[in-house]
Design an enzyme around this catalytic site. Structure first.
Site, PDB file in Angstrom:
ATOM      1  N   GLY A  48      34.157  39.563  59.814  1.00 18.66           N
ATOM      2  CA  GLY A  48      32.532  38.945  59.895  1.00 18.66           C
ATOM      3  C   GLY A  48      32.182  39.489  61.501  1.00 18.66           C
ATOM      4  CD  GLU A  92      36.970  35.324  65.104  1.00 19.55           C
ATOM      5  OE1 GLU A  92      36.460  35.652  65.957  1.00 19.55           O
ATOM      6  OE2 GLU A  92      37.126  34.922  64.255  1.00 19.55           O
TER       7      GLU A  92
HETATM    8  C1  5RP Z   1      34.133  33.302  64.146  1.00 20.61           C
HETATM    9  C2  5RP Z   1      33.759  34.335  63.933  1.00 20.61           C
HETATM   10  C3  5RP Z   1      32.680  34.695  62.451  1.00 20.61           C
HETATM   11  O1  5RP Z   1      33.020  35.798  61.956  1.00 20.61           O
HETATM   12  C4  5RP Z   1      31.100  34.436  62.497  1.00 20.61           C
HETATM   13  O2  5RP Z   1      30.562  33.715  62.581  1.00 20.61           O
HETATM   14  C5  5RP Z   1      29.879  35.142  60.998  1.00 20.61           C
HETATM   15  O3  5RP Z   1      30.974  33.665  60.381  1.00 20.61           O
HETATM   16  P1  5RP Z   1      29.906  34.477  58.745  1.00 20.61           P
HETATM   17  O4  5RP Z   1      30.617  35.553  58.186  1.00 20.61           O
HETATM   18  O5  5RP Z   1      30.174  32.804  57.867  1.00 20.61           O
HETATM   19  O6  5RP Z   1      28.391  34.581  58.717  1.00 20.61           O
HETATM   20  O7  5RP Z   1      33.579  35.404  64.453  1.00 20.61           O
HETATM   21  O8  5RP Z   1      34.512  32.867  65.234  1.00 20.61           O
END
Ligand code: 5RP
Length: 228
Positions: free
Chosen positions: A82, A103
């Site tokens: 995400g 990531e």
């Molecule tokens: C974590 C991230 C997540 O992918 C981002 O915060 C999106 O999270 P969500 O799918 O819960 O909205 O970058 O480091």
């Protein structure tokens, strides 16, 4: 089926037998892990997965997906995650969690990075809604903060969840959450942060997204980067 499950189902169609797949972190990445585990069980796919965080590792393990440790891989077929913001040039803001390093490594190492978001994540510029996370070596935070302030940024150390201490990443680093002047484009910010001593990693993912799947009320559309 909610929107996160809907976009996850669309993403899992990109998975092919034999692939090594990177798993992102967050609620949307979780929906993808669940969709992937279902395909794995139902179709007997010979896939392997590498996770970007302890949370995603545990989730994959609980669902029976065959895990590969990051130190054993050099490349991936697909990375699915995400994002907090997506700008029109498909730059991303990530890192609300504490696993930026893994990531970005997985995103860079993959042949294709598929980003899953809903309409609310689309912004005019990176940093429009959220500050930009800058992960710093603990002994370097003051030097880096001063340097960023010289470039017009404002912000400070991220507190922990209970606000009685500092947030520490899975690599033992601290995080500066910084707001930059609106006129600074994400490409310039990306280059600035990439080159700064003491910065371990930062939340701008520039030029890494292969496709962005955007879900809205059960419908998914695909955004692809503009050609050269
Ligand atoms: C974590 C991230 C997540 O992918 C981002 O915060 C999106 O999270 P969500 O799918 O819960 O909205 O970058 O480091």
């Amino acid at each position: 089926m909610n929107d996160k499950q809907c976009v996850a189902e669309e993403a899992v169609r990109h998975v092919q037998d034999g692939m090594l797949i990177g798993l992102g972190t967050g609620s949307t990445a979780n929906a993808f892990i669940e969709a992937l585990a279902r395909r794995y069980a139902e179709e007997g796919l010979r896939i392997r997965v590498a996770a970007s965080s302890v949370v995603s590792t545990i989730k994959a393990q609980e669902l029976g997906l065959p895990l590969v440790a990051m130190e054993h891989l050099t490349s991936l077929d697909l990375y699915v995650d995400g994002a907090d913001e997506v700008s029109p040039d498909l730059a991303l803001l990530k890192g609300r969690g504490s696993d930026l390093v893994r990531e970005k490594l997985l995103a860079r190492a993959s042949d294709r990075f598929l980003v899953l978001v809903d309409e609310s994540k689309l912004v005019g510029r990176i940093g429009e809604r959220y500050p930009i996370p800058v992960e710093v070596m603990p002994f370097a935070w003051q030097v880096v903060l001063r340097e960023l302030e010289r470039h017009g940024a404002q912000g400070g150390l991220r507190p922990n969840a209970s606000k009685d201490g500092l947030a520490v990443t899975s690599h033992g680093s601290l995080v500066l959450d910084m707001r930059f002047p609106v006129e600074m484009p994400s490409a310039a910010l990306n280059a600035l942060l990439d080159a700064m001593s003491g910065v371990v990693e930062h939340g701008i993912f520039h030029g890494l997204a292969g496709s962005v799947l955007v879900v809205s009320e059960g419908h998914v559309r695909t955004l692809s980067p503009a050609g050269p």
